[in-house]
Design an enzyme around this catalytic site. Structure first.
Site, PDB file in Angstrom:
ATOM      1  N   GLY A  96       0.818  -1.204   0.000  1.00 45.16           N
ATOM      2  CA  GLY A  96       0.000   0.000   0.000  1.00 45.16           C
ATOM      3  C   GLY A  96       0.849   1.249   0.000  1.00 45.16           C
ATOM      4  N   SER A  97       0.306   2.298   0.556  1.00 45.61           N
ATOM      5  CA  SER A  97       0.978   3.594   0.561  1.00 45.61           C
ATOM      6  C   SER A  97       2.053   3.658   1.638  1.00 45.61           C
ATOM      7  CB  SER A  97      -0.042   4.705   0.806  1.00 45.61           C
ATOM      8  OG  SER A  97      -0.577   4.601   2.118  1.00 45.61           O
ATOM      9  N   GLY A 117       2.283   2.113   5.490  1.00 47.10           N
ATOM     10  CA  GLY A 117       3.455   1.421   6.007  1.00 47.10           C
ATOM     11  C   GLY A 117       3.979   2.027   7.290  1.00 47.10           C
ATOM     12  N   GLU A 143       5.696  -3.473   1.091  1.00 45.18           N
ATOM     13  CA  GLU A 143       5.890  -3.072  -0.309  1.00 45.18           C
ATOM     14  C   GLU A 143       5.029  -1.834  -0.499  1.00 45.18           C
ATOM     15  OE1 GLU A 143       5.794  -1.966  -3.655  1.00 45.18           O
ATOM     16  OE2 GLU A 143       4.266  -3.472  -4.043  1.00 45.18           O
ATOM     17  N   CYS A 177       2.468   0.499  -8.674  1.00 44.82           N
ATOM     18  CA  CYS A 177       3.527   1.010  -7.806  1.00 44.82           C
ATOM     19  C   CYS A 177       4.811   1.207  -8.608  1.00 44.82           C
ATOM     20  CB  CYS A 177       3.754   0.080  -6.619  1.00 44.82           C
ATOM     21  SG  CYS A 177       3.933  -1.643  -7.068  1.00 44.82           S
TER      22      CYS A 177
END
Length: 518
Positions: free
Chosen positions: A250-251, A255, A272, A306
């Site tokens: 995710g963003s 994280g 990630e 991403c």
């Protein structure tokens, strides 16, 4: 907001929400899911129209806890199953995914908005990682090391870790789940999956196919649990000490929240996160090759990978020529219905994403950037609740704060450079470190880019774009991208625990380092 781009062709009229609901229901049924929900707090929406498809019940806190408990009990049995037998589960899952590739691709397009070829490609990634996991089931190697003590053997072995919590994002609703789940299951772990609340249908279909695979090979269905929900569900997994590893995609903001929560209980984390990926184009580059790689990386998936290309760093000697060709290529990108074979750019995930794109373009122009192509919203009359936007190209005078910020939309910022050292510095001069590339026919430039003092990203490519990774290589990045690695290579080690073993097969007890005691 205006641009110099000529009118970009759009596809035919968009499908209506009702027909998409019917198509999704048919795909779900073929995968083993009956869409007969009476209602729920989880809205299944489609970015193609912005309309609601279904209302689905979300897992309660108690149901989430019970899913972890079931997975933990199943782990005690699953970890003792020989790895090649665990591989049989992944072999069967791969077969079922191949059988239902069209159904799953339909759901990916309906929920995530991907064009048909990309949706099919994402399902193919699942099939590929299942094949990889089957081979891995006979290659979970340890090692034997030289021991300094006579009559002793020193070695390492790898063992299943426990329950793996997978928190996945909307933009790859099934592939990233499969990267984690295929490896975790073949390593002897069990999985609790919290998918994006934006893509529950794909998750339900995958969970049903995995349950069918387990039944077909005699594996316990409890090795995989699905929990649908919002942010609180993911937080509950992050906080649960029974979850040995949390793999979260995710963003960067997400994280920053997940990482400390897992670390506070000494759990393991595989993150990630965001990417702000750049491609360097040198004077020696094959510009035909570069244009193809750049346009796909920047505009593919409507800029919602991403690994999407967000910064183009071009030598000043070829910048004008290359930018002109890219703008021309953007002029031929049809925006519209992703089910139409002619469409190359589908919708953004939401109107909020389109608003974020508009705000970023305004900020870039306030910093002196010149909008050369795209940026405008289209098809708003047909689908006022959807967000279709033309991919944008902006020429920037410098790498300003907005350029250093990842905007999850199809915006390509163009910067120029004089020396390769300057280009590498620009490439590395952002907080994120996922993917990067260089287009050059000079071997020295390529090697310089790949060297220790070259690109600081987890992925560094030569003469291809920043997106389009294969499952054979480990996927992930550095800095604010999180440092995790998923999919191929030795990424499997993240899902296992290492034990160092010393065996004394002699009649003596010599101590290490020559220590004398008793």
């Amino acid at each position: 907001m205006t641009s110099t781009t000529s009118e970009i062709p759009d596809g035919p009229e968009l499908p209506d929400t009702g027909s998409l609901r019917t198509r999704a229901a048919e795909s779900l049924r073929r995968c083993g899911v009956e869409p007969a929900w009476d209602g729920g707090e989880l809205l299944s929406r489609t970015p193609l129209t912005g309309g609601t498809l279904f209302r689905i019940p979300a897992a309660s806190a108690e149901e989430t806890d019970e899913a972890v408990a079931v997975a933990e009990r199943a782990f005690r049995q699953w970890r003792t199953v020989p790895a090649p037998q665990r591989g049989a589960l992944l072999r069967r899952l791969g077969e079922l995914l191949a059988t239902h590739q069209e159904d799953l691709a339909d759901l990916v397009t309906i929920e995530a908005g991907k064009i048909r070829s990309e949706a099919l490609g994402e399902v193919q990634e699942m099939i590929d990682i299942c094949e990889f996991a089957v081979g891995l089931s006979r290659q979970l190697y340890g090692r034997t090391m030289a021991c300094e003590r006579p009559g002793h053997r020193l070695s390492e072995s790898w063992h299943p870790l426990g329950v793996v919590g997978v928190i996945s994002a909307f933009n790859f609703p099934v592939a990233v789940w499969s990267w984690n789940t295929a490896l975790a299951l073949v390593c002897g772990d069990t999985v609790v999956w919290k998918p994006s609340e934006l893509t529950p249908l794909t998750a339900l279909a995958c969970d049903a196919l995995l349950a069918r695979a387990a039944a077909d090979v005699g594996a316990p269905a409890e090795v995989h649990r699905l929990v649908l929900g919002h942010r609180a569900t993911g937080e509950r997994l992050a906080d649960d000490p029974r979850v040995a590893l949390v793999s979260a995609t995710g963003s960067v903001r997400m994280g920053r929240e997940v990482g400390p929560r897992v670390a506070a209980r000494f759990g393991r984390c595989l993150l990630e996160l965001g990417g702000n990926n750049a491609a360097i184009v040198t004077p020696s580059a094959d510009l035909d090759l570069a244009v193809r790689g750049i346009v796909f990386s920047a505009a593919g998936t409507a800029g919602q990978r991403c690994t999407s290309l967000r910064r183009l760093i071009v030598h000043e000697d070829v910048a004008d020529q290359l930018v002109e060709r890219i703008v021309h290529a953007y002029g031929g990108l049809p925006v519209g219905d992703p089910f139409d074979a002619a469409t190359l750019v589908g919708p953004l995930i939401s109107t909020a994403a389109q608003q974020g794109m508009a705000e970023a373009l305004e900020a870039a122009q306030a910093d002196g950037g010149k909008l050369l192509a795209g940026g405008d919203r289209v098809l708003a009359e047909q689908a006022p609740e959807a967000a279709y936007a033309r991919p944008a190209v902006v020429r920037m005078p410098a790498q300003t704060e907005i350029v250093r910020t990842e905007t999850f939309a199809p915006i390509l910022y163009v910067l120029t450079y004089r020396t390769l050292e300057e280009a590498v510095a620009l490439q590395n001069g952002v907080p994120q470190g996922l993917s990067s590339s260089i287009f050059t026919r000079d071997q020295r430039e390529a090697e310089r880019f790949l060297a220790a003092d070259g690109s600081d990203c987890g992925i560094a490519n030569v003469n291809i774009g920043t997106s389009g990774a294969e499952i054979g290589g480990a996927f992930g990045g550095e800095k604010e991208t999180g440092g995790g690695r998923e999919s191929g290579s030795d990424a499997w080690k993240a899902y296992m625990r290492r034990a160092t073993n010393t065996v004394n097969y002699s009649d003596d007890l010599p101590l290490a380092q020559g220590v004398s005691f008793l």
